[in-house]
Design an enzyme around this catalytic site. Structure first.
Site, short mmCIF file in Angstrom:
data_model
loop_
_atom_site.label_atom_id
_atom_site.label_comp_id
_atom_site.label_asym_id
_atom_site.label_seq_id
_atom_site.Cartn_x
_atom_site.Cartn_y
_atom_site.Cartn_z
N HIS A 183 0.47 14.40 2.43
CA HIS A 183 1.35 15.47 2.91
C HIS A 183 1.38 16.61 1.90
O HIS A 183 1.89 16.44 0.81
CB HIS A 183 2.77 14.97 3.14
CG HIS A 183 2.89 14.10 4.35
ND1 HIS A 183 3.09 12.74 4.29
CD2 HIS A 183 2.81 14.39 5.67
CE1 HIS A 183 3.13 12.25 5.51
NE2 HIS A 183 2.96 13.21 6.37
N GLU A 193 -1.86 12.45 17.22
CA GLU A 193 -2.22 13.20 16.01
C GLU A 193 -3.73 13.26 15.80
O GLU A 193 -4.44 12.28 16.03
CB GLU A 193 -1.59 12.52 14.78
CG GLU A 193 -1.94 13.19 13.46
CD GLU A 193 -1.26 12.53 12.26
OE1 GLU A 193 -0.97 11.32 12.34
OE2 GLU A 193 -1.02 13.23 11.27
N ASP A 234 -6.18 11.46 9.38
CA ASP A 234 -4.81 11.03 9.66
C ASP A 234 -4.69 11.22 11.16
O ASP A 234 -4.78 12.34 11.65
CB ASP A 234 -3.82 11.90 8.88
CG ASP A 234 -2.37 11.48 9.09
OD1 ASP A 234 -2.12 10.55 9.87
OD2 ASP A 234 -1.48 12.10 8.46
N ASP A 265 -0.55 4.78 13.83
CA ASP A 265 -0.93 5.92 12.98
C ASP A 265 -1.83 5.38 11.86
O ASP A 265 -1.42 4.50 11.10
CB ASP A 265 0.34 6.57 12.42
CG ASP A 265 0.10 7.97 11.87
OD1 ASP A 265 -1.05 8.29 11.52
OD2 ASP A 265 1.07 8.75 11.78
N GLU A 289 0.65 16.76 14.49
CA GLU A 289 1.17 15.53 15.10
C GLU A 289 2.45 15.75 15.89
O GLU A 289 3.54 15.54 15.38
CB GLU A 289 1.33 14.42 14.06
CG GLU A 289 2.09 14.75 12.81
CD GLU A 289 2.16 13.55 11.86
OE1 GLU A 289 2.27 12.41 12.33
OE2 GLU A 289 2.10 13.76 10.65
N HIS A 347 0.96 18.56 8.78
CA HIS A 347 0.91 18.81 7.34
C HIS A 347 -0.52 19.03 6.87
O HIS A 347 -1.47 18.60 7.53
CB HIS A 347 1.49 17.58 6.62
CG HIS A 347 0.95 16.28 7.15
ND1 HIS A 347 -0.15 15.68 6.64
CD2 HIS A 347 1.34 15.51 8.21
CE1 HIS A 347 -0.41 14.58 7.33
NE2 HIS A 347 0.47 14.45 8.30
CO CO Z 1 0.21 12.78 9.66
#
Ligand code: CO
Length: 298
Positions: A164, A281, A96, A84, A189, A156
């Protein structure tokens, strides 16, 4: 959103995508977590961004929030690895993005489940899509593969120096009727597992963020606080604080700041029944035309 801001999100997204693709080539059974994390983070800087959070390298039943620690000798071995990656440009967290690398070669269906779930979720996305609809697409796809989505992890909103924020994008059908609005930047995600679909915090944190600044007297703590302040509240890795300071002094300083209520700690998130977890994600910009910010250019 003005053009200039959007351009920064787009650039950060592209940097995160390139760093993710580069990272994928580094993750091998005998590779060290430390080397992989450091190389990917270096790549983000080289491409003109900064890490929005430490590169997360989480294996098997750990869904997220693991990374290389100071003097970490771990290698990946035969594991299912979630990579990630987050990047920001001038604070704008446009990237992200995560991918799963199956070094066991036994979990291709589990990997596919989170990939297909993300595709299905993205297909629903436009101005006015409800959060429940996105969650339903994810849940149905993952269950179609015979697995469970991780219900207490979610996508998010992403913002300036914020990884977030609202809205929280569910990985199952919450029936939430909140709608996506023009100008939102979000990360979706899906996590899929052969466990029960719930994670809990387990083990020592290697990732922290500064939540409140308070006066500290210890000189090491004071020096570290100066460095930590530069992350503007974004998560940082314990290993980023090394350099000339011995590890035990860093641990002491972190404990001091934790006790003063200055830090949020991100302990590894582990599946409750130790099911194997996969993740995929992307970050998106919601406009008349939806942009997948972290789509690979290649
Ligand atoms: Co994320």
């Amino acid at each position: 959103m003005d053009e200039e801001t959007l351009a920064k999100y787009v650039k950060a997204g592209q940097i995160a995508a390139e760093a993710r693709e580069y990272g994928k080539t580094l993750i091998k059974k005998d590779a060290k977590l430390t080397d992989v994390a450091e190389k990917i983070e270096k790549k983000i800087f080289e491409l003109g961004g900064e890490p929005a959070f430490p590169v997360n390298l989480s294996m098997n039943e750990t869904a997220a929030h693991d990374t290389a620690g100071p003097n970490d000798e771990r290698t990946f071995g035969e594991s299912v690895v979630k990579l990630d990656v987050g990047a920001h440009v001038d604070g704008y967290v446009g990237g992200d993005t995560a991918v799963t690398i199956d070094l066991t070669e036994k979990y291709s269906d589990l990997v596919k489940a989170s990939e297909e779930a993300l595709n299905a979720a993205i297909k629903t996305v436009q101005i006015g899509t409800t959060l429940g609809e996105i969650g339903r697409a994810i849940e149905e796809t993952i269950q179609g593969f015979g697995y469970e989505p991780v219900r207490n992890l979610s996508g998010h909103g992403i913002g300036k120096y914020i990884v977030h924020q609202s809205p929280s994008i569910p990985n199952y059908d919450t029936q939430d009727t909140t709608e996506l609005e023009e100008g939102m930047t979000i990360a979706i995600e899906p996590f899929a597992t052969d466990g029960i679909g719930l994670i809990h915090e387990k083990g020592r944190a290697l990732i922290y963020s500064l939540t409140a600044k308070k006066p500290v007297r210890n000189p090491t703590t004071r020096a570290l606080l100066k460095q930590i302040t530069e992350y503007n509240g974004l998560p940082f890795a314990k290993r980023w604080l090394s350099g000339k300071i011995p590890a035990f002094k860093i641990s002491f300083a972190i404990r001091e700041m934790e006790q003063l209520g200055m830090l949020h700690s991100y302990a590894p998130l582990v599946e409750k029944k130790e099911g194997i977890v996969s993740q995929k994600e992307h970050s998106l910009y919601i406009g008349d035309k939806v942009k997948i910010l972290t789509k690979s250019r290649a």
